[in-house]
Design a protein around this motif. Structure first.
Motif, mmCIF file in Angstrom:
data_model
loop_
_atom_site.group_PDB
_atom_site.id
_atom_site.type_symbol
_atom_site.label_atom_id
_atom_site.label_comp_id
_atom_site.label_asym_id
_atom_site.label_seq_id
_atom_site.Cartn_x
_atom_site.Cartn_y
_atom_site.Cartn_z
ATOM 1 N N GLU A 14 -1.855 -12.502 5.172
ATOM 2 C CA GLU A 14 -0.724 -12.112 4.307
ATOM 3 C C GLU A 14 0.464 -11.590 5.114
ATOM 4 O O GLU A 14 1.603 -11.732 4.705
ATOM 5 N N ASP A 115 0.394 -1.879 5.164
ATOM 6 C CA ASP A 115 -0.395 -1.137 4.180
ATOM 7 C C ASP A 115 0.489 -0.713 3.007
ATOM 8 O O ASP A 115 0.089 -0.813 1.848
ATOM 9 N N GLU A 116 1.686 -0.256 3.331
ATOM 10 C CA GLU A 116 2.678 0.135 2.323
ATOM 11 C C GLU A 116 3.025 -1.047 1.411
ATOM 12 O O GLU A 116 3.250 -0.888 0.223
ATOM 13 N N GLY A 118 1.082 -3.406 0.604
ATOM 14 C CA GLY A 118 -0.097 -3.847 -0.143
ATOM 15 C C GLY A 118 -0.801 -5.054 0.449
ATOM 16 O O GLY A 118 -1.544 -5.765 -0.234
ATOM 17 N N LYS A 120 -3.467 -7.253 2.446
ATOM 18 C CA LYS A 120 -4.921 -7.137 2.661
ATOM 19 C C LYS A 120 -5.349 -7.649 4.044
ATOM 20 O O LYS A 120 -6.282 -7.147 4.640
ATOM 21 N N THR A 121 -4.652 -8.702 4.523
ATOM 22 C CA THR A 121 -5.011 -9.263 5.835
ATOM 23 C C THR A 121 -3.772 -9.334 6.723
ATOM 24 O O THR A 121 -2.691 -9.730 6.274
ATOM 25 N N SER A 154 -6.860 3.252 5.537
ATOM 26 C CA SER A 154 -5.912 2.265 4.990
ATOM 27 C C SER A 154 -6.132 2.121 3.490
ATOM 28 O O SER A 154 -7.252 2.233 2.999
ATOM 29 N N LYS A 155 -5.031 1.897 2.775
ATOM 30 C CA LYS A 155 -5.106 1.763 1.318
ATOM 31 C C LYS A 155 -5.411 0.317 0.935
ATOM 32 O O LYS A 155 -6.225 0.053 0.087
ATOM 33 N N SER A 156 -4.718 -0.615 1.570
ATOM 34 C CA SER A 156 -4.885 -2.013 1.154
ATOM 35 C C SER A 156 -5.449 -2.918 2.246
ATOM 36 O O SER A 156 -6.130 -3.892 1.939
ATOM 37 N N ILE A 157 -5.188 -2.602 3.480
ATOM 38 C CA ILE A 157 -5.616 -3.508 4.566
ATOM 39 C C ILE A 157 -7.145 -3.524 4.675
ATOM 40 O O ILE A 157 -7.784 -2.489 4.786
ATOM 41 N N LYS A 158 -7.666 -4.755 4.627
ATOM 42 C CA LYS A 158 -9.123 -4.928 4.720
ATOM 43 C C LYS A 158 -9.520 -5.580 6.048
ATOM 44 O O LYS A 158 -10.592 -5.324 6.567
#
Ligand code: ADP
Length: 181
Positions: A14, A115-116, A118, A120-121, A154-158
Motif C-alpha cells: 500500500e 501508520d497515520e 492507515g 497495512k503493508t 503500530s495502529k495499522s501497519i501489519k
C-alpha cells in the motif's frame, strides 16, 4: 520485517518508500526508478514531489525524519496508494552512531506517516546503502531494530518489507540478520 529480493517499482504494497535526497531530485538509483515507474516522465514526478514538499513541509528540502507523500500514479496498478519520500544519511563508506541515528529517523518517519495514513503493508528499499555508501549490513540491522520496535505499537501497519534489488545484497542482508541463505 520480511526481507525479500526484488524491484520495489514492481512490489505490491500500500505504501512504498523512496530513498530520496533532501531536495527530492530523484536523479539516480531507486529514486529515479520510482519516479520513472510512477510518472513515466521523471521530471514530472520531481515537479509533483517538490510541490508536495512545499505544501507538506513548507520548505524546499527535508531533514532526516521528515517525509513527503506523493500519489502513486501508475504504481496504483500494483496496489500502491502512497509513495513516501524520506532521506537517509550520506556515509561514503563510514558508519558511526550519528549515521545510525539519522537512518533510524529516516525509517521511523516513513513508518509513522504510513501508520497515520492507515497503511497495512509498506515496502522499503535499503535506504542509504546505494549512492550514499552506508554499509548494507549495518543498514539492514538498523531496519530490523527500528521495525521490531515500531510494530509493537503500530495502529495499522501489519507487514513491513525490506526489498533488496540484487541477489548479492539479498544474501548479505539475510546473513546480517543471522538467517540461512
Ligand atoms: P541512497 O542514495 O539512499 O544510497 P540508492 O537509490 O542509491 O539510495 O540506493 C538505495 C538502495 O536501493 C541500494 O541498495 C540499491 O541497490 C537499491 N535499489 C536501486 N534500484 C532499486 C529498485 N528498483 N528496487 C529496489 N531497490 C533498488
Amino acid at each position: 520485517m520480511k526481507v525479500v529480493k526484488g524491484d520495489i517499482t514492481k512490489f505490491r504494497a500500500e505504501a512504498i518508500v523512496n530513498a530520496a535526497n533532501k531536495y527530492l531530485e530523484h536523479g539516480g538509483g531507486v529514486a529515479y526508478a520510482i519516479a520513472k515507474a510512477a510518472a513515466g516522465d521523471v521530471y514530472e514526478y520531481i515537479r509533483i514531489s517538490k510541490e508536495e514538499m512545499k505544501k507538506q513541509i513548507g520548505r524546499d528540502y527535508i531533514e532526516h525524519g521528515e517525509v513527503v507523500v506523493t500519489p502513486p500514479l501508475r504504481l496504483a496498478e500494483n496496489g500502491v496508494k502512497y509513495v513516501i519520500h524520506t532521506v537517509g544519511p550520506y556515509c561514503g563508506g563510514k558508519w558511526d552512531e550519528d549515521k545510525k541515528n539519522k537512518l533510524k529517523l529516516a525509517i521511523l518517519g516513513a513508518l509513522k506517516k504510513a501508520d497515520e495514513l492507515g497503511v497495512k503493508t509498506i515496502a522499503f528499499p535499503a535506504i542509504s546503502a546505494g549512492i550514499y555508501g552506508c554499509p548494507l549490513e549495518e543498514v539492514v540491522k538498523t531496519f530490523k531494530e527500528v521495525v521490531d520496535e515500531f510494530i509493537k505499537r503500530s495502529k495499522s501497519i501489519k507487514e513491513v518489507f525490506l526489498v533488496l534489488y540484487s541477489e548479492e545484497d539479498y544474501s548479505k542482508a539475510i546473513k546480517a540478520l543471522g538467517g540461512n541463505d
